[in-house]
Scaffold this motif. Structure first.
Motif, PDB file in Angstrom:
ATOM      1  N   LEU A  10       0.823  -1.209   0.000  1.00  0.00           N
ATOM      2  CA  LEU A  10       0.000   0.000   0.000  1.00  0.00           C
ATOM      3  C   LEU A  10       0.855   1.255   0.000  1.00  0.00           C
ATOM      4  N   VAL A  11       1.944   1.239   0.756  1.00  0.00           N
ATOM      5  CA  VAL A  11       2.842   2.386   0.799  1.00  0.00           C
ATOM      6  C   VAL A  11       3.458   2.638  -0.579  1.00  0.00           C
ATOM      7  N   ALA A  12       3.714   1.559  -1.303  1.00  0.00           N
ATOM      8  CA  ALA A  12       4.357   1.686  -2.619  1.00  0.00           C
ATOM      9  C   ALA A  12       3.388   2.129  -3.703  1.00  0.00           C
ATOM     10  N   SER A  13       2.090   2.014  -3.435  1.00  0.00           N
ATOM     11  CA  SER A  13       1.095   2.277  -4.471  1.00  0.00           C
ATOM     12  C   SER A  13       0.565   3.692  -4.391  1.00  0.00           C
ATOM     13  N   GLY A  14       0.430   4.337  -5.524  1.00  0.00           N
ATOM     14  CA  GLY A  14      -0.159   5.669  -5.552  1.00  0.00           C
ATOM     15  C   GLY A  14      -1.665   5.631  -5.652  1.00  0.00           C
ATOM     16  N   GLU A  15      -2.205   4.455  -5.955  1.00  0.00           N
ATOM     17  CA  GLU A  15      -3.649   4.325  -6.172  1.00  0.00           C
ATOM     18  C   GLU A  15      -4.133   3.058  -5.483  1.00  0.00           C
ATOM     19  N   ILE A  16      -4.981   3.230  -4.474  1.00  0.00           N
ATOM     20  CA  ILE A  16      -5.459   2.117  -3.650  1.00  0.00           C
ATOM     21  C   ILE A  16      -6.974   2.021  -3.748  1.00  0.00           C
ATOM     22  N   ILE A  17      -7.479   0.798  -3.918  1.00  0.00           N
ATOM     23  CA  ILE A  17      -8.917   0.542  -3.825  1.00  0.00           C
ATOM     24  C   ILE A  17      -9.153  -0.278  -2.569  1.00  0.00           C
ATOM     25  N   LEU A  18      -9.918   0.275  -1.640  1.00  0.00           N
ATOM     26  CA  LEU A  18     -10.239  -0.398  -0.383  1.00  0.00           C
ATOM     27  C   LEU A  18     -11.651  -0.962  -0.484  1.00  0.00           C
ATOM     28  N   VAL A  19     -11.749  -2.292  -0.373  1.00  0.00           N
ATOM     29  CA  VAL A  19     -13.041  -2.972  -0.470  1.00  0.00           C
ATOM     30  C   VAL A  19     -13.562  -3.254   0.933  1.00  0.00           C
ATOM     31  N   THR A  20     -14.814  -2.861   1.195  1.00  0.00           N
ATOM     32  CA  THR A  20     -15.415  -3.113   2.500  1.00  0.00           C
ATOM     33  C   THR A  20     -16.866  -3.512   2.315  1.00  0.00           C
ATOM     34  N   THR A  21     -17.453  -4.088   3.361  1.00  0.00           N
ATOM     35  CA  THR A  21     -18.856  -4.505   3.342  1.00  0.00           C
ATOM     36  C   THR A  21     -19.582  -3.864   4.525  1.00  0.00           C
ATOM     37  N   PRO A  22     -20.895  -3.951   4.533  1.00  0.00           N
ATOM     38  CA  PRO A  22     -21.643  -3.331   5.638  1.00  0.00           C
ATOM     39  C   PRO A  22     -21.449  -4.012   6.999  1.00  0.00           C
ATOM     40  N   GLU A  23     -20.825  -5.167   7.049  1.00  0.00           N
ATOM     41  CA  GLU A  23     -20.611  -5.826   8.334  1.00  0.00           C
ATOM     42  C   GLU A  23     -19.807  -4.916   9.260  1.00  0.00           C
ATOM     43  N   PRO A  24     -20.217  -4.784  10.509  1.00  0.00           N
ATOM     44  CA  PRO A  24     -19.496  -3.917  11.456  1.00  0.00           C
ATOM     45  C   PRO A  24     -18.007  -4.263  11.569  1.00  0.00           C
ATOM     46  N   THR A  25     -17.675  -5.555  11.538  1.00  0.00           N
ATOM     47  CA  THR A  25     -16.256  -5.938  11.644  1.00  0.00           C
ATOM     48  C   THR A  25     -15.470  -5.490  10.424  1.00  0.00           C
ATOM     49  N   SER A  26     -16.106  -5.486   9.255  1.00  0.00           N
ATOM     50  CA  SER A  26     -15.424  -5.039   8.033  1.00  0.00           C
ATOM     51  C   SER A  26     -15.132  -3.549   8.100  1.00  0.00           C
ATOM     52  N   ILE A  27     -16.096  -2.778   8.599  1.00  0.00           N
ATOM     53  CA  ILE A  27     -15.888  -1.333   8.725  1.00  0.00           C
ATOM     54  C   ILE A  27     -14.778  -1.034   9.729  1.00  0.00           C
ATOM     55  N   THR A  28     -14.824  -1.718  10.866  1.00  0.00           N
ATOM     56  CA  THR A  28     -13.801  -1.520  11.896  1.00  0.00           C
ATOM     57  C   THR A  28     -12.426  -1.898  11.383  1.00  0.00           C
ATOM     58  N   ASP A  29     -12.336  -3.034  10.687  1.00  0.00           N
ATOM     59  CA  ASP A  29     -11.038  -3.481  10.174  1.00  0.00           C
ATOM     60  C   ASP A  29     -10.531  -2.581   9.054  1.00  0.00           C
ATOM     61  N   SER A  30     -11.436  -2.034   8.263  1.00  0.00           N
ATOM     62  CA  SER A  30     -11.027  -1.096   7.214  1.00  0.00           C
ATOM     63  C   SER A  30     -10.421   0.157   7.833  1.00  0.00           C
ATOM     64  N   TYR A  31     -11.050   0.653   8.887  1.00  0.00           N
ATOM     65  CA  TYR A  31     -10.506   1.831   9.565  1.00  0.00           C
ATOM     66  C   TYR A  31      -9.151   1.515  10.197  1.00  0.00           C
ATOM     67  N   SER A  32      -9.018   0.330  10.786  1.00  0.00           N
ATOM     68  CA  SER A  32      -7.743  -0.064  11.399  1.00  0.00           C
ATOM     69  C   SER A  32      -6.634  -0.129  10.356  1.00  0.00           C
ATOM     70  N   LEU A  33      -6.983  -0.609   9.154  1.00  0.00           N
ATOM     71  CA  LEU A  33      -6.001  -0.655   8.073  1.00  0.00           C
ATOM     72  C   LEU A  33      -5.586   0.756   7.665  1.00  0.00           C
ATOM     73  N   LEU A  34      -6.551   1.650   7.527  1.00  0.00           N
ATOM     74  CA  LEU A  34      -6.242   3.036   7.175  1.00  0.00           C
ATOM     75  C   LEU A  34      -5.378   3.693   8.246  1.00  0.00           C
ATOM     76  N   LYS A  35      -5.665   3.406   9.497  1.00  0.00           N
ATOM     77  CA  LYS A  35      -4.895   3.971  10.597  1.00  0.00           C
ATOM     78  C   LYS A  35      -3.449   3.480  10.554  1.00  0.00           C
ATOM     79  N   ALA A  36      -3.269   2.175  10.322  1.00  0.00           N
ATOM     80  CA  ALA A  36      -1.913   1.619  10.240  1.00  0.00           C
ATOM     81  C   ALA A  36      -1.159   2.199   9.054  1.00  0.00           C
ATOM     82  N   LEU A  37      -1.844   2.345   7.922  1.00  0.00           N
ATOM     83  CA  LEU A  37      -1.213   2.927   6.737  1.00  0.00           C
ATOM     84  C   LEU A  37      -0.819   4.376   6.998  1.00  0.00           C
ATOM     85  N   ASN A  38      -1.708   5.124   7.614  1.00  0.00           N
ATOM     86  CA  ASN A  38      -1.469   6.539   7.894  1.00  0.00           C
ATOM     87  C   ASN A  38      -0.265   6.750   8.810  1.00  0.00           C
ATOM     88  N   HIS A  39      -0.003   5.784   9.691  1.00  0.00           N
ATOM     89  CA  HIS A  39       1.105   5.888  10.632  1.00  0.00           C
ATOM     90  C   HIS A  39       2.406   5.291  10.101  1.00  0.00           C
TER      91      HIS A  39
END
Length: 310
Positions: free
Chosen positions: A155-184
Motif C-alpha cells: 500500500l505504501v508503494a502504491s499511488g492508487e489504492i482501492i479499499l473494499v469493504t462490506t456493511p458488516e461492522p467488523t469489516s468497517i472496523t477493520d477497514s478503519y484499522s487498516l487506514l490507521k496503520a497505513l497513515n502511521h
C-alpha cells in the motif's frame, strides 16, 4: 554461457538504452481490512472490464498462501514469482494468461523472499519487473487481507489504492484499522496516494453510499485522510454462482446486476476523454523499488532503471 554478473550488466545496459521510450503501467492496488469481503472478485472483474475497454491488464496475486485468482480463473500457473527469483525465468515466462487475455502472476512466497536477496539479485528482478510496463497498460495488485507488514508495504508503494469493504461492522472496523496503520507508516505519503473505496455486498446503492460516508467521516476526522467513493457492488446470487463455476461473473453472467456495477466502476476509474489522471503512472520498477527501500537500494535501482518513474 554468460555468468550471472555479465547477464545482469547486460540487462541494466539494455534498460538504460530504452529508458526514454519505455511506457509506464498504471498500478492499482486492491486491498481490504479483513478476509472474506470479495476483494479478489473486485480485482478480477475490474480487470475483465478494463480488457473490454481495450486495456492490456495483468493481475499480480500478492495474497500469499491463498490462490484466489487462479481458482477463480480455473487454471493453475506453471510458474510464479519464485521462479523468476530463484530459477532464472524471465518475466514473460511467469505470466499465466487467463480469460479474455487477462494475465496474472502468482506471487507465491516470492515477494516476501526478496528481502533476503543480494543487491545484484534485486536489481536483476526489478529490471525484469520493469518489462511489465511494456506488456500491460494496467497492473492490478491483489494484496492479502488485513494489516500485515507485507500488505502495508504494498500500500505504501502504491499511488492508487482501492479499499473494499462490506456493511458488516467488523469489516468497517477493520477497514478503519487498516487506514490507521497505513497513515502511521513512516513511508506513507498522503500527497502521493489516492485511496478509493468500493462498498461490496450491499442491498442498495443507498446502503453503499451510507457505508462510504461512515468510513470517510471517521477517516477524515481522526486521520485527516480523505477517501473517494467509486461505487458499490450489490448482493448477487449470480456472482456467487460464477465463483462456484470458477469463472469471473463478468464472463459467466455478463448481464448480472453486479456486472453492471463493475462496468460503472471501471469506467469511473478510466475517466473520460481528456481527463487528467489523479496519479501519474509510476511503473512496476518504481513500485517494487519502493517496497525494498528499507534495504537502501534507491541509488542502484535508479541507476538501473532510471526514467521509469512518472
Amino acid at each position: 554461457m554468460q555468468d550471472q554478473a555479465t547477464q545482469l550488466r547486460n540487462i541494466i545496459k539494455n534498460a538504460n538504452s530504452t529508458k526514454s521510450n519505455r511506457p509506464l503501467a498504471r498500478v492499482i492496488t486492491v486491498t481490504s481490512g479483513k478476509g472474506g469481503v470479495g476483494k479478489s472478485n473486485v480485482a478480477i472483474n475490474l480487470a475483465i472490464q478494463f480488457r473490454k475497454m481495450g486495456q492490456r491488464v495483468i493481475i499480480l496475486d500478492a495474497d500469499f498462501g491463498l490462490a484466489n485468482i487462479e481458482i477463480m480463473f480455473g487454471t493453475v500457473p506453471k510458474h510464479n514469482l519464485c521462479d523468476l527469483i530463484y530459477q532464472g525465468k524471465n518475466i514473460k515466462e511467469v505470466i499465466t494468461w487467463g480469460p479474455m487475455g487477462v494475465g496474472f502472476i502468482s506471487g507465491g512466497s516470492g515477494i516476501s523472499g526478496m528481502y533476503n536477496l543480494s543487491r545484484d539479485y534485486l536489481v536483476y528482478i526489478i529490471v525484469n519487473l520493469a518489462e511489465l510496463d511494456a506488456i500491460a497498460d494496467t497492473i492490478i495488485v491483489d494484496t492479502g487481507a488485513g494489516i500485515s507488514d507485507a500488505v502495508l508495504e504494498f500500500l505504501v508503494a502504491s499511488g492508487e489504492i482501492i479499499l473494499v469493504t462490506t456493511p458488516e461492522p467488523t469489516s468497517i472496523t477493520d477497514s478503519y484499522s487498516l487506514l490507521k496503520a497505513l497513515n502511521h507508516h513512516p513511508r506513507f505519503s498522503r500527497e502521493d496516494t489516492v485511496i478509493k473505496t468500493v462498498s461490496n455486498r450491499v442491498s442498495s446503492e443507498a446502503e453503499g453510499e451510507q457505508l462510504y460516508h461512515k468510513l470517510s467521516a471517521v477517516s477524515t476526522r481522526y486521520l485527516k485522510l480523505p477517501l473517494t467513493y467509486l461505487g458499490s457492488i450489490p448482493q448477487d446470487q449470480q456472482l456467487s454462482n460464477a465463483v462456484m463455476q470458477q469463472s469471473p461473473v463478468s464472463i459467466a453472467f455478463p448481464n448480472a446486476k453486479s456486472v453492471r456495477s463493475f462496468e460503472s466502476i471501471a469506467k469511473k476509474l478510466m475517466g473520460g476523454p481528456g481527463t487528467e489522471p489523479e496519479v501519474q503512472p509510476r511503473g512496476m520498477a518504481a513500485f517494487f523499488s519502493h517496497i525494498i527501500k528499507s534495504r537502501k537500494l534507491e541509488s542502484t535501482t535508479a541507476e538501473a532503471v532510471s526514467g521509469t518513474k512518472g
